[in-house]
Design a protein around this motif. Structure first.
Motif, PDB file in Angstrom:
ATOM      1  N   GLU B  83     -37.259 -16.068 -41.419  1.00 16.49           N
ATOM      2  CA  GLU B  83     -37.452 -15.496 -42.742  1.00 16.49           C
ATOM      3  C   GLU B  83     -36.107 -14.969 -43.228  1.00 16.49           C
ATOM      4  OE1 GLU B  83     -40.345 -12.448 -42.088  1.00 16.49           O
ATOM      5  OE2 GLU B  83     -41.931 -13.870 -41.520  1.00 16.49           O
ATOM      6  N   GLN B  84     -35.985 -14.782 -44.545  1.00 15.43           N
ATOM      7  CA  GLN B  84     -34.713 -14.302 -45.074  1.00 15.43           C
ATOM      8  C   GLN B  84     -34.355 -12.928 -44.514  1.00 15.43           C
ATOM      9  OE1 GLN B  84     -35.337 -14.860 -49.349  1.00 15.43           O
ATOM     10  NE2 GLN B  84     -33.956 -16.612 -49.283  1.00 15.43           N
ATOM     11  N   GLY B  85     -35.353 -12.139 -44.213  1.00 11.23           N
ATOM     12  CA  GLY B  85     -35.116 -10.812 -43.634  1.00 11.23           C
ATOM     13  C   GLY B  85     -34.553 -10.857 -42.223  1.00 11.23           C
ATOM     14  N   ASP B  86     -34.542 -12.039 -41.612  1.00 11.98           N
ATOM     15  CA  ASP B  86     -33.955 -12.164 -40.273  1.00 11.98           C
ATOM     16  C   ASP B  86     -32.436 -12.282 -40.334  1.00 11.98           C
ATOM     17  OD1 ASP B  86     -36.655 -14.382 -39.258  1.00 11.98           O
ATOM     18  OD2 ASP B  86     -36.532 -12.181 -39.190  1.00 11.98           O
ATOM     19  N   SER B  87     -31.886 -12.468 -41.524  1.00 13.00           N
ATOM     20  CA  SER B  87     -30.432 -12.584 -41.662  1.00 13.00           C
ATOM     21  C   SER B  87     -29.768 -11.313 -41.171  1.00 13.00           C
ATOM     22  CB  SER B  87     -30.059 -12.838 -43.128  1.00 13.00           C
ATOM     23  OG  SER B  87     -30.572 -14.076 -43.566  1.00 13.00           O
ATOM     24  N   ALA B  88     -28.889 -11.457 -40.209  1.00 15.79           N
ATOM     25  CA  ALA B  88     -28.255 -10.302 -39.578  1.00 15.79           C
ATOM     26  C   ALA B  88     -27.243 -10.813 -38.563  1.00 15.79           C
ATOM     27  CB  ALA B  88     -29.284  -9.428 -38.856  1.00 15.79           C
ATOM     28  N   MET B  89     -26.539  -9.868 -37.948  1.00 11.85           N
ATOM     29  CA  MET B  89     -25.704 -10.185 -36.794  1.00 11.85           C
ATOM     30  C   MET B  89     -26.546  -9.884 -35.558  1.00 11.85           C
ATOM     31  SD  MET B  89     -22.709 -11.052 -35.572  1.00 11.85           S
ATOM     32  CE  MET B  89     -21.262 -10.573 -36.524  1.00 11.85           C
ATOM     33  N   TYR B  90     -26.624 -10.829 -34.639  1.00  9.71           N
ATOM     34  CA  TYR B  90     -27.357 -10.627 -33.394  1.00  9.71           C
ATOM     35  C   TYR B  90     -26.329 -10.442 -32.282  1.00  9.71           C
ATOM     36  CZ  TYR B  90     -31.546 -11.581 -35.953  1.00  9.71           C
ATOM     37  OH  TYR B  90     -32.571 -11.483 -36.863  1.00  9.71           O
ATOM     38  N   LEU B  91     -26.372  -9.270 -31.695  1.00 10.60           N
ATOM     39  CA  LEU B  91     -25.396  -8.894 -30.678  1.00 10.60           C
ATOM     40  C   LEU B  91     -26.035  -8.863 -29.301  1.00 10.60           C
ATOM     41  CD1 LEU B  91     -23.850  -5.917 -32.653  1.00 10.60           C
ATOM     42  CD2 LEU B  91     -22.569  -7.929 -31.951  1.00 10.60           C
ATOM     43  N   CYS B  92     -25.283  -9.309 -28.344  1.00  7.10           N
ATOM     44  CA  CYS B  92     -25.687  -9.246 -26.947  1.00  7.10           C
ATOM     45  C   CYS B  92     -24.718  -8.309 -26.236  1.00  7.10           C
ATOM     46  CB  CYS B  92     -25.614 -10.640 -26.339  1.00  7.10           C
ATOM     47  SG  CYS B  92     -25.929 -10.722 -24.572  1.00  7.10           S
ATOM     48  N   ALA B  93     -25.231  -7.557 -25.299  1.00  9.79           N
ATOM     49  CA  ALA B  93     -24.380  -6.665 -24.508  1.00  9.79           C
ATOM     50  C   ALA B  93     -24.825  -6.717 -23.055  1.00  9.79           C
ATOM     51  CB  ALA B  93     -24.463  -5.231 -25.029  1.00  9.79           C
ATOM     52  N   SER B  94     -23.909  -6.450 -22.158  1.00  8.58           N
ATOM     53  CA  SER B  94     -24.291  -6.393 -20.745  1.00  8.58           C
ATOM     54  C   SER B  94     -23.716  -5.138 -20.110  1.00  8.58           C
ATOM     55  CB  SER B  94     -23.845  -7.651 -19.995  1.00  8.58           C
ATOM     56  OG  SER B  94     -22.438  -7.709 -19.855  1.00  8.58           O
ATOM     57  N   SER B  95     -24.356  -4.738 -19.032  1.00  5.94           N
ATOM     58  CA  SER B  95     -23.882  -3.566 -18.292  1.00  5.94           C
ATOM     59  C   SER B  95     -24.275  -3.723 -16.834  1.00  5.94           C
ATOM     60  CB  SER B  95     -24.456  -2.265 -18.868  1.00  5.94           C
ATOM     61  OG  SER B  95     -25.849  -2.184 -18.625  1.00  5.94           O
ATOM     62  N   LEU B  96     -23.663  -2.875 -16.020  1.00  3.59           N
ATOM     63  CA  LEU B  96     -23.945  -2.895 -14.584  1.00  3.59           C
ATOM     64  C   LEU B  96     -24.693  -1.632 -14.226  1.00  3.59           C
ATOM     65  CD1 LEU B  96     -23.516  -4.170 -11.794  1.00  3.59           C
ATOM     66  CD2 LEU B  96     -21.376  -2.870 -11.653  1.00  3.59           C
ATOM     67  N   ASP B  97     -25.868  -1.800 -13.653  1.00  3.18           N
ATOM     68  CA  ASP B  97     -26.625  -0.657 -13.158  1.00  3.18           C
ATOM     69  C   ASP B  97     -26.022  -0.281 -11.822  1.00  3.18           C
ATOM     70  OD1 ASP B  97     -30.091  -0.114 -12.112  1.00  3.18           O
ATOM     71  OD2 ASP B  97     -28.409   1.255 -12.423  1.00  3.18           O
ATOM     72  N   SER B  98     -25.122   0.692 -11.881  1.00  3.28           N
ATOM     73  CA  SER B  98     -24.334   0.972 -10.685  1.00  3.28           C
ATOM     74  C   SER B  98     -24.997   1.949  -9.732  1.00  3.28           C
ATOM     75  CB  SER B  98     -22.988   1.560 -11.112  1.00  3.28           C
ATOM     76  OG  SER B  98     -23.211   2.791 -11.770  1.00  3.28           O
ATOM     77  N   LEU B  99     -26.149   2.464 -10.144  1.00  3.53           N
ATOM     78  CA  LEU B  99     -26.900   3.425  -9.329  1.00  3.53           C
ATOM     79  C   LEU B  99     -26.121   4.704  -9.087  1.00  3.53           C
ATOM     80  CD1 LEU B  99     -28.450   1.007  -6.668  1.00  3.53           C
ATOM     81  CD2 LEU B  99     -29.411   1.797  -8.824  1.00  3.53           C
ATOM     82  N   ARG B 100     -25.094   4.944  -9.900  1.00  2.00           N
ATOM     83  CA  ARG B 100     -24.323   6.173  -9.703  1.00  2.00           C
ATOM     84  C   ARG B 100     -24.768   7.273 -10.644  1.00  2.00           C
ATOM     85  NH1 ARG B 100     -18.997   3.541 -12.403  1.00  2.00           N
ATOM     86  NH2 ARG B 100     -19.748   3.631 -14.503  1.00  2.00           N
ATOM     87  N   GLY B 101     -25.880   7.035 -11.306  1.00  3.47           N
ATOM     88  CA  GLY B 101     -26.371   8.039 -12.228  1.00  3.47           C
ATOM     89  C   GLY B 101     -26.259   7.571 -13.655  1.00  3.47           C
ATOM     90  N   ARG B 102     -26.805   8.319 -14.561  1.00  9.06           N
ATOM     91  CA  ARG B 102     -26.911   7.864 -15.938  1.00  9.06           C
ATOM     92  C   ARG B 102     -25.594   7.944 -16.673  1.00  9.06           C
ATOM     93  NH1 ARG B 102     -30.875   4.531 -15.674  1.00  9.06           N
ATOM     94  NH2 ARG B 102     -32.687   5.454 -14.685  1.00  9.06           N
ATOM     95  N   GLU B 103     -24.743   8.820 -16.294  1.00 10.45           N
ATOM     96  CA  GLU B 103     -23.461   8.885 -16.971  1.00 10.45           C
ATOM     97  C   GLU B 103     -22.674   7.636 -16.631  1.00 10.45           C
ATOM     98  OE1 GLU B 103     -22.775  13.690 -17.397  1.00 10.45           O
ATOM     99  OE2 GLU B 103     -21.501  12.527 -16.087  1.00 10.45           O
ATOM    100  N   GLY B 104     -22.143   6.992 -17.647  1.00 10.02           N
ATOM    101  CA  GLY B 104     -21.260   5.865 -17.418  1.00 10.02           C
ATOM    102  C   GLY B 104     -21.917   4.506 -17.466  1.00 10.02           C
ATOM    103  N   ASP B 105     -23.127   4.383 -18.008  1.00 15.74           N
ATOM    104  CA  ASP B 105     -23.757   3.066 -18.116  1.00 15.74           C
ATOM    105  C   ASP B 105     -23.232   2.352 -19.341  1.00 15.74           C
ATOM    106  OD1 ASP B 105     -27.004   4.157 -16.893  1.00 15.74           O
ATOM    107  OD2 ASP B 105     -25.175   3.567 -15.851  1.00 15.74           O
TER     108      ASP B 105
END
Lengths: 108, 118
Positions: B83-105
């Motif tokens: 649909e026309q409302g789908d027009s947008a920028m689609y972004l992908c991101a990745s991260s590492l679940d380092s198990l060192r706690g929530r700070e720094g994800d």
């Protein structure tokens, strides 16, 4: 109510100025916090994480106030290259919520 | 280049067509996120994967949207009957679940796929 709210700006400042942005978040259980920088038509890039004790990286200082649920970013000695949109980001149990961004224009 | 890559960078389609986007995360990252961003707004969370498992979907993600990460590496986002409302920028991101706690994800973003629906 939005999860994250920011003043959209723009903030127009001269080179060398100090500028501060604030951001408020609605979920008191939020776990981690970040500032991202986004240049026009580019992807967001991590500027800095915001730690509970506050942290500094060169000219940039980030602070977190959990009691008042706000995050701040201070930029000292602004450079022309600092012109960008600054996005406040809050992590709620692995769902990341972005503010709409605050636009900064640094003028010569 | 070992960053996050997305393909295509631009997609123009007619209303009603299906489109599929691909994201290749940083190789050692186990988490992958999809966002949508429109002009003047910050990225809006759509969904995320921990390895191959899709753990969370936003209410923004209607039945026309589906995402997969079959082998825990690359991911695809498909939009059916655009649909026309789908027009947008689609972004992908990745991260590492380092198990060192929530700070720094920290998340690392790809360059995005800009979708225009005519």
């Amino acid at each position: 109510r939005k999860e994250v709210e920011q003043d959209p700006g723009p903030f127009n400042v001269p080179e060398g100025a100090t500028v501060a942005f604030n951001c408020t978040y609605s979920n008191s259980a939020s776990q981690s916090f970040f500032w991202y920088r986004q240049d026009c038509r580019k992807e967001p890039k991590l500027l800095m994480s915001v730690y509970s004790s506050g942290n500094e990286d060169g000219r940039f200082t980030a602070q977190l106030n959990r009691a008042s649920q706000y995050i701040s970013l201070l930029i000292r000695d602004s450079k022309l290259s600092d012109s960008a949109t600054y996005l406040c980001v809050v992590n709620n149990f692995n769902k990341f919520y972005f503010g709409s961004g605050t636009k900064l224009n640094v003028k010569p | 280049d070992t960053g996050v890559s997305q393909d295509p960078r631009h997609k123009i389609t007619k209303r009603g067509q299906n489109v599929t986007f691909r994201c290749d995360p940083i190789s050692e990252h186990n988490r992958l996120y999809w966002y949508r961003q429109t002009l003047g707004q910050g990225p809006e969370f759509l969904t995320y994967f921990q390895n191959e498992a899709q753990l969370e979907k936003s209410r923004l993600l209607s039945d026309r949207f589906s995402a997969e990460r079959p082998k825990g590496s690359f991911s695809t986002l498909e939009i059916q009957r655009t649909e026309q409302g789908d027009s947008a920028m689609y972004l992908c991101a990745s991260s590492l679940d380092s198990l060192r706690g929530r700070e720094g994800d920290e998340q690392f973003f790809g360059p995005g796929t800009r979708l225009t629906v005519l």
